[in-house]
Design an enzyme around this catalytic site. Structure first.
Site, PDB file in Angstrom:
ATOM      1  N   CYS A  85     -41.968  35.859  18.230  1.00 37.44           N
ATOM      2  CA  CYS A  85     -41.533  35.622  17.863  1.00 37.44           C
ATOM      3  C   CYS A  85     -41.346  35.985  16.688  1.00 37.44           C
ATOM      4  CB  CYS A  85     -40.433  34.353  18.297  1.00 37.44           C
ATOM      5  SG  CYS A  85     -38.544  34.783  18.026  1.00 37.44           S
ATOM      6  N   HIS A 170     -40.123  33.609  24.267  1.00 37.97           N
ATOM      7  CA  HIS A 170     -40.857  32.548  23.964  1.00 37.97           C
ATOM      8  C   HIS A 170     -41.221  32.563  26.065  1.00 37.97           C
ATOM      9  CE1 HIS A 170     -40.592  31.468  19.804  1.00 37.97           C
ATOM     10  NE2 HIS A 170     -39.303  32.068  20.176  1.00 37.97           N
ATOM     11  N   GLU A 172     -43.836  30.375  26.044  1.00 38.11           N
ATOM     12  CA  GLU A 172     -45.466  29.435  25.676  1.00 38.11           C
ATOM     13  C   GLU A 172     -44.675  27.837  25.668  1.00 38.11           C
ATOM     14  OE1 GLU A 172     -43.109  29.778  22.122  1.00 38.11           O
ATOM     15  OE2 GLU A 172     -43.629  31.481  23.424  1.00 38.11           O
TER      16      GLU A 172
END
Length: 226
Positions: A85, A170, A172
């Site tokens: 990001c 994202h 994660e």
């Protein structure tokens, strides 16, 4: 011992699933807040991970410049970098691209498509399009030498330049992280008139994100011989 530097721009945006994967592979994780980053040297690290945050690359913040210096040093010395990001935006800017406010924000689950290079490399073994979790308003024009690895109708979503990989989305995130973001960025959620309950992925979607995160992590390790 192999050491990975994790640069955190805000407390609520962590390594998430990546932390467990790195530890399971025996990496020592050195976590530093971006604001306390003293050195722009990549020496001594097997890889560097630069995480997200609500600030913008074009904000006049000295530590964002320091992160870009670190990225340039890593690329120069062929140290693998993974930017997520804001981290991906910092890589784009550091490598000669241009970061700017996007046409609209992407917050929640969105589909991204993989390029041919993406399917062969960082995203090998993943479906295209695939659903990912997003939380960003900025995007970038990439330098001409960058290879686009993933994209959507709106924006480039992942790229490679030298030893650095930028991922706008994202994979994660786990549930506690998403819930903390909804609280931390409550004013943004309200400004975008989003339903808080719909922003958070369901348990099954979180599980699929974790599976995709593991595949991308494994590809990153394999490509960079870590």
């Amino acid at each position: 011992m192999r050491k990975v530097l994790s640069v955190q721009n805000i407390a609520c945006e962590t390594l998430g699933t990546l932390q467990r994967l790195l530890k399971a592979d025996g990496f020592e994780i050195e976590s530093k807040s971006a604001q306390e980053l003293k050195s722009a040297s990549s020496a001594g690290y097997s890889a560097i991970v630069i995480l997200g945050g609500p600030m913008a690359v074009y904000d006049n913040l000295p530590y964002l410049q320091k992160e870009q210096e670190l990225i340039r040093d890593a690329i120069k010395n062929d140290v693998p970098v993974l930017g997520i990001c804001l981290g991906s935006q910092l890589i784009a800017q550091a490598a000669g691209g241009h970061v700017f406010k996007g046409a609209r924000k992407e917050i929640g689950l969105f589909d991204v498509s993989l390029s041919g290079e993406g399917k062969k490399g960082l995203f090998a073994g993943l479906e295209s399009p695939m659903k990912v979790f997003q939380w960003h308003g900025d995007t970038y024009e990439l330098p001409k030498e960058a290879e686009v690895l993933a994209y959507s109708d709106l924006y480039p979503q992942a790229f490679k330049i030298g030893s650095a990989y930028g991922i706008q989305f994202h994979l994660e995130v786990d549930r506690p992280m998403v819930e903390s973001w909804i609280k931390e960025y409550d004013s943004e959620v309200r400004a975008e008139k989003l339903d808080r309950a719909k922003v958070a992925p369901k348990a099954s979607e979180i599980e699929r994100l974790a599976e995709r995160c593991q595949k991308v992590y494994r590809n990153f390790v394999k490509i960079n011989h870590l």
